[in-house]
Scaffold this active site. Structure first.
Site, PDB file in Angstrom:
ATOM      1  N   ALA A  73     -57.468 -54.830 -98.442  1.00 44.94           N
ATOM      2  CA  ALA A  73     -57.235 -56.065 -97.677  1.00 44.94           C
ATOM      3  C   ALA A  73     -55.771 -56.419 -97.494  1.00 44.94           C
ATOM      4  O   ALA A  73     -55.444 -57.249 -96.647  1.00 44.94           O
ATOM      5  CB  ALA A  73     -57.974 -57.223 -98.364  1.00 44.94           C
ATOM      6  N   HIS A 120     -49.388 -43.495 -73.965  1.00 42.62           N
ATOM      7  CA  HIS A 120     -49.128 -44.365 -75.117  1.00 42.62           C
ATOM      8  C   HIS A 120     -47.669 -44.814 -75.106  1.00 42.62           C
ATOM      9  O   HIS A 120     -46.842 -44.257 -74.374  1.00 42.62           O
ATOM     10  CB  HIS A 120     -49.421 -43.639 -76.432  1.00 42.62           C
ATOM     11  CG  HIS A 120     -50.888 -43.489 -76.732  1.00 42.62           C
ATOM     12  ND1 HIS A 120     -51.645 -42.443 -76.259  1.00 42.62           N
ATOM     13  CD2 HIS A 120     -51.731 -44.265 -77.458  1.00 42.62           C
ATOM     14  CE1 HIS A 120     -52.901 -42.578 -76.674  1.00 42.62           C
ATOM     15  NE2 HIS A 120     -52.980 -43.670 -77.401  1.00 42.62           N
ATOM     16  N   LYS A 127     -45.056 -43.183 -80.142  1.00 40.77           N
ATOM     17  CA  LYS A 127     -46.117 -42.273 -80.591  1.00 40.77           C
ATOM     18  C   LYS A 127     -45.624 -40.834 -80.485  1.00 40.77           C
ATOM     19  O   LYS A 127     -45.245 -40.375 -79.412  1.00 40.77           O
ATOM     20  CB  LYS A 127     -47.399 -42.470 -79.765  1.00 40.77           C
ATOM     21  CG  LYS A 127     -48.563 -41.631 -80.302  1.00 40.77           C
ATOM     22  CD  LYS A 127     -49.872 -42.003 -79.603  1.00 40.77           C
ATOM     23  CE  LYS A 127     -51.018 -41.136 -80.065  1.00 40.77           C
ATOM     24  NZ  LYS A 127     -51.375 -41.321 -81.478  1.00 40.77           N
ATOM     25  N   THR A 153     -57.484 -39.301 -80.098  1.00 42.38           N
ATOM     26  CA  THR A 153     -58.627 -39.710 -79.265  1.00 42.38           C
ATOM     27  C   THR A 153     -58.827 -38.731 -78.105  1.00 42.38           C
ATOM     28  O   THR A 153     -59.964 -38.386 -77.762  1.00 42.38           O
ATOM     29  CB  THR A 153     -58.396 -41.141 -78.734  1.00 42.38           C
ATOM     30  OG1 THR A 153     -58.266 -42.009 -79.863  1.00 42.38           O
ATOM     31  CG2 THR A 153     -59.538 -41.598 -77.851  1.00 42.38           C
TER      32      THR A 153
HETATM   33  N1  LIG Z   1     -60.331 -45.553 -87.996  1.00 39.30           N
HETATM   34  C1  LIG Z   1     -59.462 -46.374 -87.397  1.00 39.30           C
HETATM   35  O1  LIG Z   1     -59.711 -46.905 -86.310  1.00 39.30           O
HETATM   36  C2  LIG Z   1     -58.169 -46.657 -88.109  1.00 39.30           C
HETATM   37  C3  LIG Z   1     -57.210 -47.516 -87.567  1.00 39.30           C
HETATM   38  C4  LIG Z   1     -56.053 -47.793 -88.315  1.00 39.30           C
HETATM   39  C5  LIG Z   1     -55.874 -47.205 -89.575  1.00 39.30           C
HETATM   40  N2  LIG Z   1     -56.816 -46.348 -90.072  1.00 39.30           N
HETATM   41  C6  LIG Z   1     -56.716 -45.770 -91.432  1.00 39.30           C
HETATM   42  O2  LIG Z   1     -57.056 -46.810 -92.365  1.00 39.30           O
HETATM   43  C7  LIG Z   1     -56.315 -46.660 -93.578  1.00 39.30           C
HETATM   44  C8  LIG Z   1     -55.480 -47.916 -93.813  1.00 39.30           C
HETATM   45  O3  LIG Z   1     -54.558 -48.060 -92.763  1.00 39.30           O
HETATM   46  P1  LIG Z   1     -53.460 -49.224 -92.782  1.00 39.30           P
HETATM   47  O4  LIG Z   1     -52.614 -49.025 -91.585  1.00 39.30           O
HETATM   48  O5  LIG Z   1     -54.100 -50.564 -92.983  1.00 39.30           O
HETATM   49  O6  LIG Z   1     -52.624 -48.806 -94.116  1.00 39.30           O
HETATM   50  P2  LIG Z   1     -51.732 -49.668 -95.083  1.00 39.30           P
HETATM   51  O7  LIG Z   1     -51.128 -50.822 -94.362  1.00 39.30           O
HETATM   52  O8  LIG Z   1     -50.840 -48.713 -95.782  1.00 39.30           O
HETATM   53  O9  LIG Z   1     -52.787 -50.273 -96.166  1.00 39.30           O
HETATM   54  C9  LIG Z   1     -53.426 -49.466 -97.128  1.00 39.30           C
HETATM   55  C10 LIG Z   1     -54.311 -50.324 -98.014  1.00 39.30           C
HETATM   56  O10 LIG Z   1     -54.875 -49.478 -99.038  1.00 39.30           O
HETATM   57  C11 LIG Z   1     -54.663 -50.063-100.316  1.00 39.30           C
HETATM   58  N3  LIG Z   1     -54.491 -49.011-101.315  1.00 39.30           N
HETATM   59  C12 LIG Z   1     -53.481 -48.122-101.434  1.00 39.30           C
HETATM   60  N4  LIG Z   1     -53.692 -47.293-102.491  1.00 39.30           N
HETATM   61  C13 LIG Z   1     -54.851 -47.686-103.049  1.00 39.30           C
HETATM   62  C14 LIG Z   1     -55.595 -47.232-104.168  1.00 39.30           C
HETATM   63  N5  LIG Z   1     -55.169 -46.195-104.935  1.00 39.30           N
HETATM   64  N6  LIG Z   1     -56.754 -47.870-104.474  1.00 39.30           N
HETATM   65  C15 LIG Z   1     -57.187 -48.906-103.723  1.00 39.30           C
HETATM   66  N7  LIG Z   1     -56.528 -49.381-102.641  1.00 39.30           N
HETATM   67  C16 LIG Z   1     -55.366 -48.772-102.313  1.00 39.30           C
HETATM   68  C17 LIG Z   1     -53.393 -50.907-100.123  1.00 39.30           C
HETATM   69  O11 LIG Z   1     -53.383 -52.031-100.934  1.00 39.30           O
HETATM   70  P3  LIG Z   1     -52.815 -52.170-102.383  1.00 39.30           P
HETATM   71  O12 LIG Z   1     -51.626 -51.245-102.495  1.00 39.30           O
HETATM   72  O13 LIG Z   1     -52.514 -53.610-102.549  1.00 39.30           O
HETATM   73  O14 LIG Z   1     -53.989 -51.739-103.199  1.00 39.30           O
HETATM   74  C18 LIG Z   1     -53.568 -51.449 -98.706  1.00 39.30           C
HETATM   75  O15 LIG Z   1     -54.389 -52.602 -98.728  1.00 39.30           O
HETATM   76  C19 LIG Z   1     -55.472 -45.386 -93.378  1.00 39.30           C
HETATM   77  O16 LIG Z   1     -56.197 -44.303 -93.908  1.00 39.30           O
HETATM   78  C20 LIG Z   1     -55.355 -45.290 -91.854  1.00 39.30           C
HETATM   79  O17 LIG Z   1     -55.120 -43.973 -91.404  1.00 39.30           O
HETATM   80  C21 LIG Z   1     -57.944 -46.064 -89.376  1.00 39.30           C
END
Ligand SMILES: NC(=O)c1ccc[n+]([C@@H]2O[C@H](COP(=O)([O-])OP(=O)(O)OC[C@H]3O[C@@H](n4cnc5c(N)ncnc54)[C@H](OP(=O)(O)O)[C@@H]3O)[C@@H](O)[C@H]2O)c1
Length: 240
Positions: A13, A147, A151, A158
């Protein structure tokens, strides 16, 4: 479609996606409440209830979890959903083959959805492209994606997914064209060209919020299903 009121855990979150999910969830009809879960307390969480990741086992009874974290955080999130028998929606990328196998194993007990792109429009575009490609096997097929200038990868992930849909439907690789310009969020056009006529299917994203909105919509729909692994197309197009 009518939704029951669901309680959803947001895992990861404090991240970019997690914060968007927490911001947008109150606007979505059918969501009764959310609990934010992350190691660091989200700075802008406002009145959203929060639990540290280490206290995941104390999470209140819920109907679904949405996980956008990391491969390191993914295992505990999936385990929690299997133990509590709740739906699991995840967009975490970079998962290993054994983590995908764990997802398949979990799907024998709970409803599960993993997607690399949570845009609902792109999921429908993929299905439409597959139908058009099968119906027009001899027409030229071109994939044009545009894009923002920051990028780096090209073609976009996609575009490659859409190309796979064409390959699966009729074989042969489409041609790709990539443009980088200004602050364009993301546009994909699949063009089929025959003799004297041309068909274009286009998706335009105008906001990055579409991924969070799509994941929230998927959680609502997935929580109403029994165990099994679904795609967004399954949920939207009634193929499951
Ligand atoms: N499918 C889609 O449409 C889509 C779109 C965007 C992103 N994504 C993917 O979604 C993921 C998150 O993206 P984001 O951009 O939000 O990344 P981000 O800003 O780096 O956030 C990552 C989150 O994971 C948590 N985290 C990190 N290490 C952890 C661990 N060992 N255990 C539990 N929680 C952990 C972090 O919080 P804490 O460090 O506070 O725990 C943070 O809340 C990535 O894998 C990204 O590639 C997918």
């Amino acid at each position: 479609m009518s939704h029951v009121e669901l309680r959803i855990l947001i895992h990861g979150a404090s991240g970019r996606m997690g914060r968007a999910l927490c911001r947008l969830a109150p606007e979505v009809a059918g969501i009764a409440g959310i609990v934010a879960i992350s190691r660091a307390e989200p700075a802008d969480r406002g009145s959203t209830p929060w639990l540290p990741t280490s206290a995941l086992d104390q999470a209140p009874d819920s109907d679904a979890m949405i996980d956008f974290s990391t491969p390191e955080g993914f295992d505990a999130a999936l385990r929690h959903c299997v133990e509590r028998r709740i739906a699991f929606v995840t967009g975490t990328t970079g998962l290993s083959a054994s983590q995908f196998a764990a997802l398949d194993a979990a799907a024998t007990r709970i409803p599960v959805l993993w997607a690399a792109n949570f845009s609902l429009g792109v999921a429908v575009l993929e299905a439409l492209v597959a139908r058009a490609a099968a119906a027009l096997p001899h027409w030229d097929c071109d994939l044009i994606e545009t894009h923002h200038i920051h990028k780096r990868d090209a073609p976009s992930g996609t575009a490659l997914v859409l190309g796979q849909a064409v390959r699966n439907a009729r074989g042969g690789e489409p041609h790709y064209a990539s443009l980088r310009a200004g602050d364009i969020v993301g546009e994909h056009t699949v063009q089929f060209a025959g003799q004297g006529e041309r068909l274009e299917l286009t998706h335009r994203a105008t906001s990055r919020d579409i991924f969070a909105r799509g994941a929230l919509e998927c959680a609502l729909r997935l929580a109403a299903r029994g165990p099994g692994r679904r795609s967004i197309g399954d949920l939207l197009l009634g193929t499951d």
